[in-house]
Scaffold this motif. Structure first.
Motif, short mmCIF file in Angstrom:
data_model
loop_
_atom_site.label_atom_id
_atom_site.label_comp_id
_atom_site.label_asym_id
_atom_site.label_seq_id
_atom_site.Cartn_x
_atom_site.Cartn_y
_atom_site.Cartn_z
N LYS A 1 0.83 -1.20 0.00
CA LYS A 1 0.00 0.00 0.00
C LYS A 1 0.86 1.25 0.00
CE LYS A 1 -3.74 2.38 2.44
NZ LYS A 1 -3.55 3.52 1.62
N TYR A 2 1.92 1.25 0.79
CA TYR A 2 2.81 2.40 0.85
C TYR A 2 3.42 2.68 -0.53
CZ TYR A 2 6.82 5.32 1.95
OH TYR A 2 7.74 6.34 1.96
N LEU A 3 3.92 1.63 -1.17
CA LEU A 3 4.54 1.80 -2.49
C LEU A 3 3.52 2.30 -3.51
CD1 LEU A 3 6.79 -1.38 -2.59
CD2 LEU A 3 7.53 0.98 -2.33
N ALA A 4 2.31 1.77 -3.47
CA ALA A 4 1.27 2.20 -4.40
C ALA A 4 0.89 3.66 -4.16
CB ALA A 4 0.04 1.31 -4.28
N ASP A 5 0.80 4.06 -2.90
CA ASP A 5 0.48 5.45 -2.58
C ASP A 5 1.58 6.39 -3.06
OD1 ASP A 5 -1.88 4.67 -1.39
OD2 ASP A 5 -1.10 4.80 0.67
N GLN A 6 2.83 5.99 -2.87
CA GLN A 6 3.95 6.83 -3.31
C GLN A 6 3.98 6.95 -4.84
OE1 GLN A 6 6.01 8.62 -1.21
NE2 GLN A 6 4.47 7.92 0.24
N THR B 1 6.30 0.91 -8.73
CA THR B 1 5.27 -0.04 -9.15
C THR B 1 5.87 -1.43 -9.36
OG1 THR B 1 4.04 1.75 -10.19
CG2 THR B 1 3.46 -0.47 -10.84
N ALA B 2 7.07 -1.48 -9.89
CA ALA B 2 7.74 -2.77 -10.09
C ALA B 2 8.08 -3.45 -8.76
CB ALA B 2 9.01 -2.58 -10.92
N LYS B 3 8.33 -2.66 -7.73
CA LYS B 3 8.68 -3.22 -6.43
C LYS B 3 7.46 -3.74 -5.67
CE LYS B 3 12.78 -0.42 -5.70
NZ LYS B 3 13.44 0.57 -4.84
N ILE B 4 6.26 -3.37 -6.11
CA ILE B 4 5.05 -3.78 -5.41
C ILE B 4 4.94 -5.30 -5.35
CG2 ILE B 4 2.53 -3.81 -5.56
CD1 ILE B 4 2.64 -0.90 -6.38
N ASP B 5 5.29 -5.99 -6.43
CA ASP B 5 5.19 -7.45 -6.45
C ASP B 5 6.12 -8.12 -5.44
OD1 ASP B 5 3.29 -7.34 -8.44
OD2 ASP B 5 4.75 -7.53 -10.06
N GLU B 6 7.24 -7.48 -5.14
CA GLU B 6 8.21 -8.04 -4.22
C GLU B 6 7.91 -7.70 -2.76
OE1 GLU B 6 11.90 -6.40 -5.48
OE2 GLU B 6 11.73 -7.19 -7.50
N ALA B 7 7.10 -6.67 -2.53
CA ALA B 7 6.84 -6.18 -1.18
C ALA B 7 5.88 -7.10 -0.43
CB ALA B 7 6.27 -4.77 -1.25
N PRO B 8 6.08 -7.20 0.88
CA PRO B 8 5.14 -8.00 1.67
C PRO B 8 3.82 -7.26 1.83
CG PRO B 8 6.70 -6.91 3.12
CD PRO B 8 7.14 -6.62 1.69
N ASP B 9 2.78 -8.01 2.04
CA ASP B 9 1.48 -7.41 2.31
C ASP B 9 1.47 -7.04 3.79
OD1 ASP B 9 -1.08 -6.54 2.27
OD2 ASP B 9 -2.00 -8.49 1.94
N ALA B 10 1.41 -5.77 4.08
CA ALA B 10 1.53 -5.30 5.45
C ALA B 10 0.20 -5.29 6.20
CB ALA B 10 2.13 -3.90 5.46
N SER B 11 -0.83 -5.90 5.64
CA SER B 11 -2.11 -5.90 6.33
C SER B 11 -2.01 -6.77 7.58
CB SER B 11 -3.22 -6.41 5.41
OG SER B 11 -2.95 -7.72 5.00
N PRO B 12 -2.65 -6.33 8.65
CA PRO B 12 -2.55 -7.10 9.90
C PRO B 12 -3.23 -8.46 9.79
CG PRO B 12 -4.10 -5.30 10.13
CD PRO B 12 -3.46 -5.16 8.78
N GLN B 13 -2.65 -9.43 10.43
CA GLN B 13 -3.21 -10.77 10.44
C GLN B 13 -3.49 -11.18 11.88
OE1 GLN B 13 -0.66 -13.42 8.34
NE2 GLN B 13 -0.75 -12.27 6.45
N ALA B 14 -4.58 -11.88 12.03
CA ALA B 14 -4.95 -12.34 13.37
C ALA B 14 -3.98 -13.42 13.82
CB ALA B 14 -6.37 -12.89 13.35
N PRO B 15 -3.67 -13.43 15.10
CA PRO B 15 -2.77 -14.47 15.60
C PRO B 15 -3.50 -15.82 15.62
CG PRO B 15 -3.59 -13.15 17.40
CD PRO B 15 -4.06 -12.50 16.12
N ASP B 16 -2.73 -16.87 15.59
CA ASP B 16 -3.32 -18.20 15.70
C ASP B 16 -3.82 -18.38 17.13
OD1 ASP B 16 -2.69 -18.77 13.10
OD2 ASP B 16 -0.79 -19.74 13.61
N VAL B 17 -5.07 -18.73 17.24
CA VAL B 17 -5.69 -18.91 18.55
C VAL B 17 -6.22 -20.32 18.66
CG1 VAL B 17 -7.50 -18.09 20.10
CG2 VAL B 17 -6.32 -16.48 18.60
#
Length: 59
Positions: A5-10, A38-54
Motif C-alpha cells: 500500500k505504501y509503495l502504491a500510494d507513493q 510499481t515494479a517493487k510492489i510485487d516483491e513487497a510484503p502485504d503489510a495488512s494485519p493478520q490475526a494471531p493463531d488462537v
C-alpha cells in the motif's frame, strides 16, 4: 520493509506530480520513479494485519 500500500500510494503521488509539472524533464523522472515503485510492489510484503493463531481451550 515497506508494504504494498505504501509503495502504491507513493507511486500515485509521483504520477500526480508528473501531471502537474510543466517541466518535461522533471515529469519524465517522476514517471520513471513511479514505474520503479510499481515494479517493487510485487516483491513487497502485504503489510495488512493478520490475526494471531488462537487455539480454543479444551475442556
Amino acid at each position: 520493509m515497506v508494504g504494498k500500500k505504501y509503495l502504491a500510494d507513493q507511486a500515485s503521488t509521483l504520477l500526480k506530480f508528473a501531471k502537474a509539472t510543466t517541466n518535461a524533464d522533471v515529469a519524465a523522472r517522476l514517471l520513471d520513479k513511479a514505474a520503479d515503485l510499481t515494479a517493487k510492489i510485487d516483491e513487497a510484503p502485504d503489510a495488512s494485519p493478520q490475526a494471531p493463531d488462537v487455539e480454543q481451550p479444551q475442556g
